[in-house]
Scaffold this motif. Structure first.
Motif, short mmCIF file in Angstrom:
data_model
loop_
_atom_site.label_atom_id
_atom_site.label_comp_id
_atom_site.label_asym_id
_atom_site.label_seq_id
_atom_site.Cartn_x
_atom_site.Cartn_y
_atom_site.Cartn_z
N PHE A 60 112.72 -9.20 41.39
CA PHE A 60 112.52 -10.63 41.15
C PHE A 60 113.40 -11.48 42.06
N ALA A 61 114.51 -10.92 42.49
CA ALA A 61 115.39 -11.66 43.41
C ALA A 61 114.68 -11.88 44.75
N ILE A 62 114.05 -10.82 45.24
CA ILE A 62 113.30 -10.96 46.52
C ILE A 62 112.14 -11.93 46.33
N ASN A 63 111.45 -11.75 45.21
CA ASN A 63 110.31 -12.61 44.96
C ASN A 63 110.75 -14.08 44.92
N ASN A 64 111.88 -14.32 44.31
CA ASN A 64 112.40 -15.68 44.23
C ASN A 64 112.76 -16.19 45.63
N TRP A 65 113.45 -15.37 46.40
CA TRP A 65 113.91 -15.77 47.73
C TRP A 65 112.76 -16.06 48.68
N ILE A 66 111.73 -15.21 48.60
CA ILE A 66 110.63 -15.31 49.58
C ILE A 66 109.72 -16.52 49.28
N GLN A 67 109.85 -17.09 48.08
CA GLN A 67 109.00 -18.24 47.74
C GLN A 67 109.22 -19.42 48.69
#
Ligand code: OFO
Length: 163
Positions: A114-121
């Motif tokens: 979820f950290a990557i998902n959050n960052w890539i947004q």
């Protein structure tokens, strides 16, 4: 900590962002040689932004415990077949980048990262803006047809690129 798959897909994106920067730099140089000061200014700014995007990936990978690897970049074209075709190419390229950003989102979700998902947004939003900015330029060019590039060139001088 990054999984190997995520580290790889983020590293692949470094190459894509770096190539985007070089591609727009090549377009800027060509447009400048052709006498289009405004268009080249827009493209130089775009090239700079793509370089910033590349650097964002480099520092993020390293901060998350991975190793950001600086790749070789393919040589971009030297000449372009005209202003309209060149902007069509910019849009096509951005659509390709959007696809690869979406692939990162899909992998992050698959791996419950979820950290990557959050960052890539941030990039998801950025791509929407970039595609829409380029579409606006293409719409203007379609209105002009094949003439009046001088007026368009002055017009684009005031246009901002995305972040
Ligand atoms: Fe074209 O934007 Fe980078 O990601």
């Amino acid at each position: 900590m990054l999984s190997k798959k995520i580290e790889k897909i983020l590293n692949d994106q470094i190459e894509k962002e770096g190539y985007s920067s070089n591609l727009y730099l090549a377009m800027a140089s060509w447009a400048e040689k052709e006498g289009f000061a405004g268009i080249s200014q827009w493209l130089y700014a775009q090239a700079e932004e793509e370089r910033m995007h590349m650097l964002k990936f480099v520092s993020f990978i390293n901060e998350r415990g991975g190793h950001a690897v600086v790749p070789a970049f393919a040589k971009p074209p030297v000449k372009f077949e005209g202003i309209k075709k060149m902007f069509d190419q910019v849009l096509e390229h951005e659509q390709f980048i959007t696809k690869s950003i979406n692939e990162i989102v899909a992998l992050a979700i698959k791996e419950n990262d979820f950290a990557i998902n959050n960052w890539i947004q941030w990039f998801v939003t950025e791509q929407m803006e970039e595609e829409s900015n380029v579409q606006t330029i293409i719409d203007k060019l379609n209105l002009l047809g094949d003439k009046n590039f001088y007026i368009f060139d002055r017009d684009i001088m005031g246009l901002r690129t995305a972040e």
